[in-house]
Design a protein around this motif. Structure first.
Motif, PDB file in Angstrom:
ATOM      1  N   GLN A  16     -20.762  24.025  21.218  1.00 46.30           N
ATOM      2  CA  GLN A  16     -19.564  23.538  20.541  1.00 46.30           C
ATOM      3  C   GLN A  16     -18.857  24.626  19.760  1.00 46.30           C
ATOM      4  O   GLN A  16     -17.840  24.385  19.138  1.00 46.30           O
ATOM      5  CB  GLN A  16     -19.953  22.398  19.597  1.00 46.30           C
ATOM      6  N   HIS A  17     -19.427  25.814  19.770  1.00 40.98           N
ATOM      7  CA  HIS A  17     -18.873  26.834  18.875  1.00 40.98           C
ATOM      8  C   HIS A  17     -18.217  27.985  19.616  1.00 40.98           C
ATOM      9  O   HIS A  17     -18.161  29.079  19.126  1.00 40.98           O
ATOM     10  CB  HIS A  17     -19.955  27.328  17.919  1.00 40.98           C
ATOM     11  N   LEU A  18     -17.737  27.678  20.824  1.00 41.65           N
ATOM     12  CA  LEU A  18     -17.034  28.721  21.563  1.00 41.65           C
ATOM     13  C   LEU A  18     -15.696  29.033  20.903  1.00 41.65           C
ATOM     14  O   LEU A  18     -15.168  30.112  21.037  1.00 41.65           O
ATOM     15  CB  LEU A  18     -16.832  28.301  23.016  1.00 41.65           C
ATOM     16  N   VAL A  19     -15.166  28.044  20.184  1.00 41.82           N
ATOM     17  CA  VAL A  19     -13.994  28.311  19.357  1.00 41.82           C
ATOM     18  C   VAL A  19     -14.484  28.395  17.924  1.00 41.82           C
ATOM     19  O   VAL A  19     -15.089  27.464  17.398  1.00 41.82           O
ATOM     20  CB  VAL A  19     -12.922  27.216  19.494  1.00 41.82           C
ATOM     21  N   MET A  20     -14.228  29.519  17.318  1.00 44.84           N
ATOM     22  CA  MET A  20     -14.761  29.814  16.002  1.00 44.84           C
ATOM     23  C   MET A  20     -13.647  29.677  14.981  1.00 44.84           C
ATOM     24  O   MET A  20     -12.589  30.303  15.140  1.00 44.84           O
ATOM     25  CB  MET A  20     -15.272  31.247  16.056  1.00 44.84           C
ATOM     26  N   GLU A  21     -13.838  28.835  13.986  1.00 46.63           N
ATOM     27  CA  GLU A  21     -12.848  28.782  12.915  1.00 46.63           C
ATOM     28  C   GLU A  21     -13.255  29.796  11.867  1.00 46.63           C
ATOM     29  O   GLU A  21     -14.381  29.758  11.351  1.00 46.63           O
ATOM     30  CB  GLU A  21     -12.792  27.375  12.317  1.00 46.63           C
ATOM     31  N   HIS A  22     -12.401  30.731  11.621  1.00 51.00           N
ATOM     32  CA  HIS A  22     -12.813  31.867  10.805  1.00 51.00           C
ATOM     33  C   HIS A  22     -11.682  32.164   9.841  1.00 51.00           C
ATOM     34  O   HIS A  22     -10.801  32.964  10.122  1.00 51.00           O
ATOM     35  CB  HIS A  22     -13.075  33.050  11.745  1.00 51.00           C
ATOM     36  N   TYR A  99       2.139  27.899  11.991  1.00 53.26           N
ATOM     37  CA  TYR A  99       0.939  28.739  12.125  1.00 53.26           C
ATOM     38  C   TYR A  99       0.153  28.559  10.841  1.00 53.26           C
ATOM     39  O   TYR A  99       0.667  27.990   9.864  1.00 53.26           O
ATOM     40  CB  TYR A  99       1.298  30.206  12.386  1.00 53.26           C
ATOM     41  N   TYR A 100      -1.086  29.020  10.842  1.00 49.14           N
ATOM     42  CA  TYR A 100      -1.922  28.850   9.660  1.00 49.14           C
ATOM     43  C   TYR A 100      -1.262  29.503   8.446  1.00 49.14           C
ATOM     44  O   TYR A 100      -0.949  30.690   8.481  1.00 49.14           O
ATOM     45  CB  TYR A 100      -3.317  29.457   9.902  1.00 49.14           C
ATOM     46  N   GLY A 101      -1.026  28.731   7.419  1.00 44.76           N
ATOM     47  CA  GLY A 101      -0.406  29.276   6.215  1.00 44.76           C
ATOM     48  C   GLY A 101       1.099  29.066   6.144  1.00 44.76           C
ATOM     49  O   GLY A 101       1.709  29.277   5.095  1.00 44.76           O
ATOM     50  N   GLN A 102       1.706  28.647   7.232  1.00 48.35           N
ATOM     51  CA  GLN A 102       3.155  28.411   7.237  1.00 48.35           C
ATOM     52  C   GLN A 102       3.463  27.154   6.435  1.00 48.35           C
ATOM     53  O   GLN A 102       2.881  26.092   6.678  1.00 48.35           O
ATOM     54  CB  GLN A 102       3.657  28.251   8.681  1.00 48.35           C
TER      55      GLN A 102
END
Lengths: 189, 381
Positions: A16-22, A99-102
């Motif tokens: 389940q961790h092939l996409v990493m939230e970082h 986008y992240y932070g927008q």
């Protein structure tokens, strides 16, 4: 090979961790050069200063401590104050992309303003008090200052991409007649 | 005299929205293997590797060159990375060519890529802050200035958008395939960065491009016709200075003057058979026609309007479909050189310009402040 969408593997082990939230948070202490430090001090007091190159007489706002055209240093004795009024020299209306932070969600103006007395432009300023479809190059504008108690140095950076929006909210039309193209065509940026 | 340099191998991946099926090194190897196959060489034959991509922030992978050396067969060989923002793919080819022309290496592999799906270029361009303007937002004010200065009608931008997407239908590697595109569709697409509309803008792509460059002996032995690099030029200028003309940047004017002089070109519009120009937003086609003195000031849009830049026109621009159809950012500049090479090699397939023997490849980057240009020819002299 595993399926990146489902994470299924031949052994049946879920991946389940092939996409990493970082998500990373970094705090920078930005050491301002003396010329920009002085610019910020004066800006917080409601004044806009630049440096006039002793060689070519171009006025840089904010002051850079040097003239990149003549490659000569500039210092405190080259300081000049410029107006908080100027000319809209170029602009676009941005449709914000997520986008992240927008945080922007509505179209906003991204404009360049050449202040009277300056040879450079302030880039990335907002224009208010005029409908977007009436914006035009040559429009005469003036700074809308934040109240002194609300001013901060948040947007100031020595690395480019910074701006004055933590002190000056936006620019708005002065009502004066538009400037002729000669006064803005070489200052599109 | 400098050593002659030939492009003997060209490889591209298919450009697409996302390539979940391969890693970043795998994506690069796909392009590299195709370029080596074209040249009938192997990684063992390569003396040095030069790679380029756009800023690391676009994928969030810092210094990817550090983990790519083995996948690119560069262990024990020189590997260097070039970094000139959007023009990087072009600069990477030129640095690789210079290594051959200066006789430092005989066979050099150049690779450029972007795997945009692994990151967010908008976030990267904004430096992680809110209120990012994207590349379109940065260029839009200059496009507005061009339109005002040249008095060009607004449909010129739509024409370029349609032309490049129709060309892309003939290029098997192109990302966007909009068979039913029309001026009306472009005109009706949403306004993103006034005056730029959605369909006048490039897509976000995953993809890689590779070229194999050799010395003269390698070029003459190549199994397929080589493309000879007749001239190269690079220039840069400050992103902002008083009196800067971002519409027709001086660095671009001087860069093209230099490359024409070195290639013996005095009338680029007539002596160049096909051009691959970096046009991420439709208006940059007329802007670079003027910015590189192919057309006089205010005349670029008239060449577009007359249909001269179409496939069958007198000065075809971007028969591959261009950046408007595929934009794996770091790769885009190299694709211009790769496609120019394919044209003069006669290997461009369905989008081949008949009789192309001299091609112009161009890449630009940053705040339209980095330029990389090359003239490629069918003949070495």
């Amino acid at each position: 090979m595993s399926d990146a969408t489902t994470g299924a593997t031949t052994t049946g082990t879920a991946k389940q961790h092939l996409v990493m939230e970082h998500l990373v948070s970094l705090t920078y202490r930005d050491a301002l050069p003396p010329s920009l430090d002085r610019f910020v001090d004066r800006l917080l007091e409601g004044h806009i200063v630049g440096h006039r190159c002793p060689s070519c007489s171009r006025v840089y706002v904010p002051p850079r401590g040097y003239c990149p055209m003549c490659v000569v240093p500039t210092a405190a004795d080259h300081e000049v104050e410029v107006s908080d009024r100027g000319i809209l020299t170029g602009f676009t209306v941005i449709t914000p992309i997520a986008y992240y932070g927008q945080q922007e969600t509505e179209p906003f103006v991204h404009a360049s303003v050449r202040l009277d007395g300056a040879d450079t432009t302030l880039v990335g300023v907002e224009i208010t008090g005029v409908p977007h479809d009436e914006l035009r190059m040559g429009l005469r504008v003036k700074a809308v200052w934040k109240p002194e108690s609300e001013r901060s140095t948040e947007g100031i950076s020595s690395r480019g991409w910074g701006g004055v929006s933590s002190v000056i909210d936006s620019f708005e039309p002065t009502g004066e007649p538009d400037a002729p193209p000669d006064e803005y065509r070489d200052h599109v940026f | 005299m400098a050593e002659r340099c030939a492009v003997v191998g060209v490889g591209q991946t298919h450009f697409t929205k996302r390539r979940d099926d391969v890693s970043m090194p795998g994506l690069l190897r796909e392009a590299v293997d195709r370029a080596l196959d074209d040249a009938e060489l192997t990684l063992a034959d390569i003396d040095a590797v030069v790679i380029g991509k756009a800023p690391d922030a676009f994928e969030g992978i810092v210094q990817p060159e550090l983990f790519l050396a083995d996948a690119l067969g560069a262990a024990g060989k020189p590997l260097m990375r070039v970094h000139t923002a959007g023009s990087v793919g072009g600069s990477t080819v030129l640095v690789a060519a210079h290594l051959v022309q200066s006789r430092i290496h005989r066979r050099v592999l150049a690779v450029a890529w972007e795997k945009q799906s692994e990151g967010n270029a908008q976030w990267g361009l904004a430096g992680g802050r809110s209120g990012g303007i994207g590349a379109g937002g940065a260029f839009a004010p200059w496009i507005r200035a061009y339109i005002q200065r040249s008095q060009a009608p607004e449909y010129i931008g739509w024409m370029v958008a349609v032309k490049d997407r129709l060309n892309a239908l003939k290029n098997p590697y192109a990302h966007l395939r909009i068979a039913d595109i029309t001026l009306e569709k472009v005109k009706e697409s949403p306004m993103l960065w006034d005056p730029l509309r959605f369909l006048e803008s490039c897509p976000s792509s995953d993809g890689a491009c590779a070229v194999v460059l050799t010395d003269e002996a390698g070029g003459r032995r190549a199994p397929r016709p080589p493309a000879w690099i007749a001239a190269t030029a690079m220039r840069s200028e400050l992103g902002q200075f008083p009196g800067r003309d971002p519409v027709r940047p001086q660095a671009g004017v001087e860069c093209s003057a230099d490359v024409y002089r070195l290639a013996g070109i005095t009338d680029p519009r007539r002596q160049i058979d096909v051009a691959e120009l970096y046009v991420p937003f439709s208006w940059y086609e007329p802007m670079w026609l003027e910015g590189h003195d192919i057309a006089g000031p205010g005349e670029g849009w008239k060449i577009v309007d007359a249909g001269e830049t179409e496939m069958g026109g007198a000065f075809p621009v971007n028969p591959s479909g261009g950046v408007l159809s595929s934009n794996a950012i770091g790769a885009s500049g190299m694709v211009r050189f790769a496609e120019a090479a394919l044209q003069v090699r006669g290997l461009a397939g369905e989008h081949q310009v008949d009789g192309a023997r001299t091609a112009l490849a161009q890449a630009y980057g940053g705040a339209a402040q980095y330029f990389a240009l090359g003239i490629l020819r069918s003949d070495p002299d």
